[in-house]
Scaffold this motif. Structure first.
Motif, PDB file in Angstrom:
ATOM      1  N   TYR A  28       0.827  -1.205   0.000  1.00  0.00           N
ATOM      2  CA  TYR A  28       0.000   0.000   0.000  1.00  0.00           C
ATOM      3  C   TYR A  28       0.866   1.262   0.000  1.00  0.00           C
TER       4      TYR A  28
ATOM      5  N   TRP B 232      -5.169   5.865  -1.837  1.00  0.00           N
ATOM      6  CA  TRP B 232      -6.116   4.803  -1.516  1.00  0.00           C
ATOM      7  C   TRP B 232      -7.418   5.406  -1.012  1.00  0.00           C
TER       8      TRP B 232
ATOM      9  N   THR C 158      -9.609   0.268  -4.936  1.00  0.00           N
ATOM     10  CA  THR C 158      -9.017   1.416  -5.614  1.00  0.00           C
ATOM     11  C   THR C 158      -8.173   0.910  -6.777  1.00  0.00           C
TER      12      THR C 158
END
Length: 233
Positions: A42, A49, A105
């Motif tokens: 991430y 995000w 996303t």
């Protein structure tokens, strides 16, 4: 475990080589080893995000990121509420109690060559987000009591249907739903099934959004940029 999707993107927890290692180390300080490995992918993404906005006060979690062969993060999911579980499919009461929303996303990408130069990767679109959301819902709702051979046939059939629906967002299988994204109204494509609901649209930050859920109505949801991804661990 690595899996390759329709666009050649692998679902992996990517590492954090190079200059980004410092950022990853700072964000991951004090986390268990498993949580540190999960958050790495991430943090390596070059796009923001998204998750449910502050109106949602329940538990949040990181789920999975998808990266191309060269390690570029292409998409990922954030979970809200209960953790989707196939075990609930064997118990109707437990299934009815499940309440979750997963936000997907997807980086907005043009048609581009693959990392090894031997082919091309499809451009991403709202349909990409719809496909990932639809297949995500399918992955946590398939009938676990079904005989194994029939189950595989069912999965293949439902996967094909999910792709066809995602490729025809203007078709009868979808309706339109307006929901806030970063406080501004945005139009989403929305559909319901016996397994839950799926929606897909776009955000202003150069990403496409998908979501799927069960037990929580999509009509009252809002989405916003995740300001601190570490808060999801």
């Amino acid at each position: 475990m690595e899996t390759t999707g329709r666009s050649g993107v692998q679902e992996v927890a990517t590492g954090a080589p190079g200059a980004a290692a410092t950022q990853v180390a700072q964000a991951a300080q004090g986390m268990p080893a498993d949580a540190r490995r999960t958050i790495d992918g991430y943090l390596m993404a070059a796009f923001p995000w998204y998750g449910l906005d502050e109106a949602f006060t329940g538990p949040r979690r990181l789920m999975q990121v998808g990266a191309s062969a060269d390690g570029t993060v292409e998409h990922g999911s954030t979970g809200h509420g209960d953790e989707p579980s196939l075990r609930a499919e064997t118990d109707a009461e437990a299934r009815d109690r499940q309440r979750f929303v997963v936000v997907v996303t997807v980086a907005s990408r043009p048609l581009r060559r693959s990392a090894d130069g031997t082919g091309v990767l499809e451009a991403t679109s709202v349909s990409s987000a719809a496909w990932l959301a639809g297949s995500g819902l399918l992955s946590c709702t398939w009938p676990s009591r079904m005989e194994r051979a029939l189950r595989q046939d069912w999965l293949e059939q439902q996967t094909a249907i999910a792709w066809e629906l995602a490729d025809d967002l203007g078709g009868e299988g979808w309706s339109q739903l307006s929901l806030p994204v970063d406080g501004e109204p945005a139009t989403f494509h929305y559909r319901e099934s016996e397994y839950g609901w799926v929606l897909a649209g776009s955000a202003r930050e150069g990403v496409h959004l998908g979501a799927y859920g069960r037990g929580m109505s999509a009509y009252g949801l809002g989405f916003s940029v995740v300001k601190d991804i570490a808060s999801y661990t």
